[in-house]
Scaffold this motif. Sequence first.
Motif, PDB file in Angstrom:
ATOM      1  N   LYS A   7     -15.556  -7.606  17.925  1.00  0.00           N
ATOM      2  CA  LYS A   7     -14.317  -7.955  18.626  1.00  0.00           C
ATOM      3  C   LYS A   7     -13.450  -8.855  17.750  1.00  0.00           C
ATOM      4  N   TYR A   8     -12.169  -8.660  17.873  1.00  0.00           N
ATOM      5  CA  TYR A   8     -11.167  -9.457  17.168  1.00  0.00           C
ATOM      6  C   TYR A   8     -11.255 -10.931  17.563  1.00  0.00           C
ATOM      7  N   LYS A   9     -11.094 -11.783  16.563  1.00  0.00           N
ATOM      8  CA  LYS A   9     -10.953 -13.224  16.783  1.00  0.00           C
ATOM      9  C   LYS A   9      -9.629 -13.653  16.150  1.00  0.00           C
ATOM     10  N   GLU A  10      -8.991 -14.659  16.728  1.00  0.00           N
ATOM     11  CA  GLU A  10      -7.701 -15.107  16.196  1.00  0.00           C
ATOM     12  C   GLU A  10      -7.776 -15.484  14.722  1.00  0.00           C
ATOM     13  N   SER A  11      -8.922 -15.910  14.262  1.00  0.00           N
ATOM     14  CA  SER A  11      -9.079 -16.264  12.846  1.00  0.00           C
ATOM     15  C   SER A  11      -8.961 -15.044  11.919  1.00  0.00           C
ATOM     16  N   ASP A  12      -8.989 -13.826  12.493  1.00  0.00           N
ATOM     17  CA  ASP A  12      -8.843 -12.595  11.701  1.00  0.00           C
ATOM     18  C   ASP A  12      -7.385 -12.242  11.404  1.00  0.00           C
ATOM     19  N   ILE A  13      -6.450 -12.931  12.040  1.00  0.00           N
ATOM     20  CA  ILE A  13      -5.049 -12.478  12.025  1.00  0.00           C
ATOM     21  C   ILE A  13      -4.450 -12.376  10.624  1.00  0.00           C
ATOM     22  N   GLU A  14      -4.729 -13.314   9.757  1.00  0.00           N
ATOM     23  CA  GLU A  14      -4.124 -13.260   8.422  1.00  0.00           C
ATOM     24  C   GLU A  14      -4.625 -12.035   7.641  1.00  0.00           C
ATOM     25  N   GLU A  15      -5.932 -11.781   7.716  1.00  0.00           N
ATOM     26  CA  GLU A  15      -6.488 -10.594   7.045  1.00  0.00           C
ATOM     27  C   GLU A  15      -5.938  -9.309   7.656  1.00  0.00           C
ATOM     28  N   ILE A  16      -5.763  -9.288   8.966  1.00  0.00           N
ATOM     29  CA  ILE A  16      -5.244  -8.095   9.649  1.00  0.00           C
ATOM     30  C   ILE A  16      -3.827  -7.785   9.183  1.00  0.00           C
ATOM     31  N   VAL A  17      -2.971  -8.785   9.180  1.00  0.00           N
ATOM     32  CA  VAL A  17      -1.582  -8.556   8.796  1.00  0.00           C
ATOM     33  C   VAL A  17      -1.492  -8.178   7.317  1.00  0.00           C
ATOM     34  N   SER A  18      -2.277  -8.806   6.467  1.00  0.00           N
ATOM     35  CA  SER A  18      -2.292  -8.431   5.043  1.00  0.00           C
ATOM     36  C   SER A  18      -2.758  -6.993   4.865  1.00  0.00           C
ATOM     37  N   LEU A  19      -3.814  -6.618   5.573  1.00  0.00           N
ATOM     38  CA  LEU A  19      -4.321  -5.248   5.496  1.00  0.00           C
ATOM     39  C   LEU A  19      -3.244  -4.260   5.942  1.00  0.00           C
ATOM     40  N   PHE A  20      -2.544  -4.562   7.028  1.00  0.00           N
ATOM     41  CA  PHE A  20      -1.462  -3.711   7.530  1.00  0.00           C
ATOM     42  C   PHE A  20      -0.431  -3.466   6.431  1.00  0.00           C
ATOM     43  N   TYR A  21       0.063  -4.529   5.810  1.00  0.00           N
ATOM     44  CA  TYR A  21       1.092  -4.377   4.784  1.00  0.00           C
ATOM     45  C   TYR A  21       0.579  -3.592   3.584  1.00  0.00           C
ATOM     46  N   GLU A  22      -0.615  -3.917   3.114  1.00  0.00           N
ATOM     47  CA  GLU A  22      -1.159  -3.212   1.946  1.00  0.00           C
ATOM     48  C   GLU A  22      -1.387  -1.735   2.237  1.00  0.00           C
ATOM     49  N   THR A  23      -1.894  -1.438   3.427  1.00  0.00           N
ATOM     50  CA  THR A  23      -2.161  -0.041   3.789  1.00  0.00           C
ATOM     51  C   THR A  23      -0.863   0.748   3.873  1.00  0.00           C
ATOM     52  N   ILE A  24       0.103   0.225   4.589  1.00  0.00           N
ATOM     53  CA  ILE A  24       1.393   0.919   4.727  1.00  0.00           C
ATOM     54  C   ILE A  24       1.985   1.211   3.350  1.00  0.00           C
ATOM     55  N   HIS A  25       1.997   0.207   2.491  1.00  0.00           N
ATOM     56  CA  HIS A  25       2.680   0.343   1.200  1.00  0.00           C
ATOM     57  C   HIS A  25       1.871   1.087   0.144  1.00  0.00           C
ATOM     58  N   SER A  26       0.648   1.493   0.468  1.00  0.00           N
ATOM     59  CA  SER A  26      -0.116   2.287  -0.501  1.00  0.00           C
ATOM     60  C   SER A  26      -0.511   3.638   0.101  1.00  0.00           C
ATOM     61  N   VAL A  27      -1.254   3.631   1.191  1.00  0.00           N
ATOM     62  CA  VAL A  27      -1.759   4.879   1.785  1.00  0.00           C
ATOM     63  C   VAL A  27      -0.618   5.740   2.327  1.00  0.00           C
ATOM     64  N   ASN A  28       0.346   5.140   2.994  1.00  0.00           N
ATOM     65  CA  ASN A  28       1.425   5.908   3.612  1.00  0.00           C
ATOM     66  C   ASN A  28       2.514   6.321   2.625  1.00  0.00           C
ATOM     67  N   LEU A  29       2.391   5.888   1.392  1.00  0.00           N
ATOM     68  CA  LEU A  29       3.361   6.240   0.350  1.00  0.00           C
ATOM     69  C   LEU A  29       3.388   7.753   0.083  1.00  0.00           C
ATOM     70  N   LYS A  30       2.320   8.439   0.448  1.00  0.00           N
ATOM     71  CA  LYS A  30       2.260   9.891   0.220  1.00  0.00           C
ATOM     72  C   LYS A  30       3.251  10.650   1.106  1.00  0.00           C
ATOM     73  N   GLU A  31       3.470  10.152   2.335  1.00  0.00           N
ATOM     74  CA  GLU A  31       4.301  10.886   3.292  1.00  0.00           C
ATOM     75  C   GLU A  31       5.632  10.209   3.620  1.00  0.00           C
ATOM     76  N   TYR A  32       5.805   8.974   3.191  1.00  0.00           N
ATOM     77  CA  TYR A  32       7.024   8.230   3.504  1.00  0.00           C
ATOM     78  C   TYR A  32       7.652   7.690   2.215  1.00  0.00           C
ATOM     79  N   THR A  33       8.970   7.568   2.223  1.00  0.00           N
ATOM     80  CA  THR A  33       9.672   7.033   1.052  1.00  0.00           C
ATOM     81  C   THR A  33       9.507   5.509   1.004  1.00  0.00           C
ATOM     82  N   GLN A  34       9.805   4.933  -0.132  1.00  0.00           N
ATOM     83  CA  GLN A  34       9.708   3.475  -0.271  1.00  0.00           C
ATOM     84  C   GLN A  34      10.632   2.767   0.711  1.00  0.00           C
ATOM     85  N   SER A  35      11.828   3.293   0.914  1.00  0.00           N
ATOM     86  CA  SER A  35      12.752   2.647   1.861  1.00  0.00           C
ATOM     87  C   SER A  35      12.219   2.741   3.293  1.00  0.00           C
ATOM     88  N   GLU A  36      11.550   3.835   3.634  1.00  0.00           N
ATOM     89  CA  GLU A  36      10.930   3.945   4.960  1.00  0.00           C
ATOM     90  C   GLU A  36       9.798   2.931   5.112  1.00  0.00           C
TER      91      GLU A  36
END
Length: 156
Positions: free
Chosen positions: A5-34
């Motif tokens: 289960k999520y704990k509030e202490s996980d929030i920084e890692e979660i948000v960092s993971l979100f940004y890194e994933t979007i900007h690397s994994v999703n780069l295949k189907e979305y443009t940089q501006s998207e």
Amino acid sequence: MKIIKYKESDIEEIVSLFYETIHSVNLKEYTQSELDAWAPRDEKKSKMKSWKESLRQNITYVAKINDKLVGFSDLTQNGHLDRLFVHKDYQGQGIATALVDILESEAKKLKLLEIDTEASITAKTFFEHRGYKVVCAQTVVRKGVKLNNFKMIKEI
């Protein structure tokens, strides 16, 4: 891998993971501006604050390997699978499957009849393999930029 289960202490890692994933994994189907509109790096602090609250209210699990957060997902009380992200270096290892398995199990405990989500182009195939059906293609606008995704539903 541990799913816990999520704990509030996980929030920084979660948000960092979100940004890194979007900007690397999703780069295949979305443009940089998207990607920049979807996950603007200058919103990281405000996202930590707003997500801390929504992740606490939702049914939220994180995946960890050797105490490193490698994925997370959350489900609202009414059956909306809101977020599902896996670290860019841990793709294809069953992490998303394990996270969604536990959320679907939680949905059954709540006696929900279906789960809906808004899947990115990247995630669409994953959800289709799990039995989710496309209801419709959607275009959402973030920071004036159009992003395509899919409204999907699975009966459980």
